[in-house]
Design an enzyme around this catalytic site. Structure first.
Site, PDB file in Angstrom:
ATOM      1  N   THR A  98       0.816  -1.216   0.000  1.00  9.54           N
ATOM      2  CA  THR A  98       0.000   0.000   0.000  1.00  9.54           C
ATOM      3  C   THR A  98       0.849   1.265   0.000  1.00  9.54           C
ATOM      4  O   THR A  98       0.641   2.174  -0.810  1.00  9.54           O
ATOM      5  CB  THR A  98      -0.940   0.015   1.220  1.00  9.54           C
ATOM      6  OG1 THR A  98      -1.754  -1.156   1.206  1.00  9.54           O
ATOM      7  CG2 THR A  98      -1.835   1.250   1.188  1.00  9.54           C
ATOM      8  N   THR A 123       4.528  11.258   7.368  1.00  7.57           N
ATOM      9  CA  THR A 123       4.529  11.229   8.828  1.00  7.57           C
ATOM     10  C   THR A 123       5.878  11.688   9.376  1.00  7.57           C
ATOM     11  O   THR A 123       6.916  11.538   8.704  1.00  7.57           O
ATOM     12  CB  THR A 123       4.256   9.794   9.336  1.00  7.57           C
ATOM     13  OG1 THR A 123       4.482   9.720  10.750  1.00  7.57           O
ATOM     14  CG2 THR A 123       5.164   8.786   8.659  1.00  7.57           C
ATOM     15  N   ASP A 124       5.867  12.201  10.586  1.00  8.01           N
ATOM     16  CA  ASP A 124       7.127  12.582  11.233  1.00  8.01           C
ATOM     17  C   ASP A 124       7.990  11.370  11.573  1.00  8.01           C
ATOM     18  O   ASP A 124       9.189  11.494  11.808  1.00  8.01           O
ATOM     19  CB  ASP A 124       6.863  13.404  12.498  1.00  8.01           C
ATOM     20  CG  ASP A 124       6.070  12.666  13.568  1.00  8.01           C
ATOM     21  OD1 ASP A 124       5.544  11.567  13.288  1.00  8.01           O
ATOM     22  OD2 ASP A 124       5.953  13.193  14.688  1.00  8.01           O
ATOM     23  N   GLU A 125       7.398  10.181  11.563  1.00  7.91           N
ATOM     24  CA  GLU A 125       8.159   8.981  11.926  1.00  7.91           C
ATOM     25  C   GLU A 125       9.272   8.665  10.932  1.00  7.91           C
ATOM     26  O   GLU A 125      10.193   7.914  11.253  1.00  7.91           O
ATOM     27  CB  GLU A 125       7.223   7.781  12.085  1.00  7.91           C
ATOM     28  CG  GLU A 125       6.282   7.900  13.272  1.00  7.91           C
ATOM     29  CD  GLU A 125       5.646   6.581  13.656  1.00  7.91           C
ATOM     30  OE1 GLU A 125       6.363   5.559  13.660  1.00  7.91           O
ATOM     31  OE2 GLU A 125       4.447   6.576  13.962  1.00  7.91           O
ATOM     32  N   TYR A 149       6.922   0.226   9.324  1.00 11.30           N
ATOM     33  CA  TYR A 149       5.946   1.228   8.877  1.00 11.30           C
ATOM     34  C   TYR A 149       6.635   2.495   8.405  1.00 11.30           C
ATOM     35  O   TYR A 149       6.421   2.964   7.281  1.00 11.30           O
ATOM     36  CB  TYR A 149       4.952   1.562   9.999  1.00 11.30           C
ATOM     37  CG  TYR A 149       4.281   2.905   9.815  1.00 11.30           C
ATOM     38  CD1 TYR A 149       3.464   3.148   8.717  1.00 11.30           C
ATOM     39  CD2 TYR A 149       4.463   3.942  10.739  1.00 11.30           C
ATOM     40  CE1 TYR A 149       2.864   4.387   8.531  1.00 11.30           C
ATOM     41  CE2 TYR A 149       3.872   5.175  10.568  1.00 11.30           C
ATOM     42  CZ  TYR A 149       3.068   5.399   9.457  1.00 11.30           C
ATOM     43  OH  TYR A 149       2.484   6.624   9.265  1.00 11.30           O
ATOM     44  N   ALA A 151       9.660   2.974   7.605  1.00  7.56           N
ATOM     45  CA  ALA A 151      10.549   2.715   6.472  1.00  7.56           C
ATOM     46  C   ALA A 151       9.784   2.734   5.150  1.00  7.56           C
ATOM     47  O   ALA A 151      10.283   3.255   4.140  1.00  7.56           O
ATOM     48  CB  ALA A 151      11.256   1.374   6.659  1.00  7.56           C
ATOM     49  N   LYS A 153       7.000   4.415   4.620  1.00 10.69           N
ATOM     50  CA  LYS A 153       6.612   5.811   4.371  1.00 10.69           C
ATOM     51  C   LYS A 153       7.804   6.621   3.863  1.00 10.69           C
ATOM     52  O   LYS A 153       7.674   7.457   2.961  1.00 10.69           O
ATOM     53  CB  LYS A 153       6.028   6.443   5.631  1.00 10.69           C
ATOM     54  CG  LYS A 153       4.679   5.904   6.038  1.00 10.69           C
ATOM     55  CD  LYS A 153       3.608   6.090   4.966  1.00 10.69           C
ATOM     56  CE  LYS A 153       3.196   7.549   4.815  1.00 10.69           C
ATOM     57  NZ  LYS A 153       2.077   7.705   3.834  1.00 10.69           N
ATOM     58  N   LEU A 205       0.757  -0.069  28.714  1.00  4.58           N
ATOM     59  CA  LEU A 205       1.627   1.048  28.368  1.00  4.58           C
ATOM     60  C   LEU A 205       3.043   0.514  28.155  1.00  4.58           C
ATOM     61  O   LEU A 205       3.629  -0.096  29.054  1.00  4.58           O
ATOM     62  CB  LEU A 205       1.618   2.093  29.491  1.00  4.58           C
ATOM     63  CG  LEU A 205       2.253   3.440  29.176  1.00  4.58           C
ATOM     64  CD1 LEU A 205       1.438   4.186  28.120  1.00  4.58           C
ATOM     65  CD2 LEU A 205       2.351   4.292  30.438  1.00  4.58           C
ATOM     66  N   GLY A 274      12.171  -1.512  18.664  1.00  6.77           N
ATOM     67  CA  GLY A 274      12.485  -0.331  17.868  1.00  6.77           C
ATOM     68  C   GLY A 274      11.664   0.891  18.224  1.00  6.77           C
ATOM     69  O   GLY A 274      11.398   1.742  17.377  1.00  6.77           O
TER      70      GLY A 274
END
Length: 318
Positions: A98, A123-125, A149, A151, A153, A205, A274
């Site tokens: 995708t 994204t900022d990621e 994810y 990577a 983007k 969390l 990660g």
């Protein structure tokens, strides 16, 4: 003016469609494959609007894109993406298809002149992680993704950059910090807290909960994209950040306070593989060049979000 919104049945996409229909005169076509994180019931409601059209299809499929491109569009706003980090760690196949192949398919169409311009929503990621004393990411920060994810983007961002440089295509990339607001899937951080707290369930969390995220209300993000659609320059990257750096544990406690739930619902679990420690975005380029301003403060928007989910869980929203 016609615009095509890919992934317009997902969290940010559906909010953006609502924003366009409310604040502009655009006709909006959405193409979405209606995955688990989409909102088919909301799409059904939108079908009553004469300025809205929905096509069930995937950006991966050439034939589906052909169906959507039956008219001239002012722009494609490309939201369609797999976005949940945990799912990408378990299996990255759909993310590669995708996020990378889907973007490539749209770039091929753009190169043939089907659309006047495309805004690629990233994204900022893609920038990776910051240390506590690092300055927030700017548009010139190097890409250094740390999970499958981000990577994928980053890969799609580089494809967009390459097609701009090689073919001089009308392409713009936006990179936003963590969004929250209505219609976000319950697997994501803030909805998961609200959902579990509502039912008095334990709230998992990761690690010590001291990971820092820069939060932005989804409607402020939508307003920024609409402004970029109107005034953004081809070849540019625009960072969209909320300027609200919060630790995960602080956000959890703030939501529990709003819901009048005990703090001992939070349960620390083994940290994610990660796991980036800190994100922060510098939005000064967007503010100075295009005049973007946020409309919502964090606390107001968080409370608005909490109340929306509570009404959903209580069955008080249609």
């Amino acid at each position: 003016m016609n615009v095509l919104v890919t992934g317009g049945a997902g969290f940010i996409g559906i909010n953006f469609v609502h924003y366009l229909l409310k604040t502009t005169a655009y006709d909006v076509t959405v193409i979405d494959s209606l995955t688990y994180a989409s909102h088919p019931a909301e799409i059904k409601k939108l079908n009553a609007n004469p300025r809205f059209r929905f096509i069930k299809g995937s950006v991966i499929a050439h034939s589906d894109i052909e169906i959507a491109l039956d008219r001239e569009y002012e722009a494609i706003i490309h939201f369609a993406a797999e976005s949940h980090v945990d799912r990408s760690i378990h299996s990255a196949d759909k993310f590669i298809q995708t996020n990378i192949i889907g973007t490539y398919q749209l770039l091929k169409k753009l190169s043939k002149g089907f659309v006047k311009k495309m805004i690629h929503i990233s994204t900022d990621e893609v920038y990776g992680s910051l240390k506590l004393d690092d300055r927030p990411f700017t548009e010139t920060s190097p890409l250094s993704p740390n999970n499958p994810y981000s990577a994928t983007k980053a890969s799609s961002d580089l494809l967009v950059q390459a097609y701009y440089e090689t073919f001089n295509l009308p392409l713009i990339t936006t990179r936003c910090s963590n969004n929250f607001g209505p219609f976000q899937h319950v697997e994501k951080f803030i909805p998961a807290i609200i959902y579990n707290a509502f039912y008095d369930r334990k709230i998992p969390l990761y690690g010590d909960g001291m990971q820092i995220r820069d939060w932005i209300f989804v409607e402020d993000h939508c307003a920024a994209i609409a402004l970029i659609l109107e005034k953004g320059k081809s070849g540019e990257v625009y960072n969209i950040g909320g300027g609200n750096e919060k630790t995960n544990i602080d956000v959890s406690m703030e939501i529990l306070d709003m819901m009048k739930k005990p703090q001992n619902l939070v349960e620390h679990i083994e940290d994610r593989k990660g796991h980036d420690r800190r994100y922060a975005i510098n939005s000064s380029k967007l503010q100075n060049e295009l005049g973007w301003k946020q409309a919502f403060c964090f606390e107001e928007a968080l409370n608005k979000t909490v109340q929306w989910y509570i009404k959903i869980l209580e069955g008080k929203l249609p």
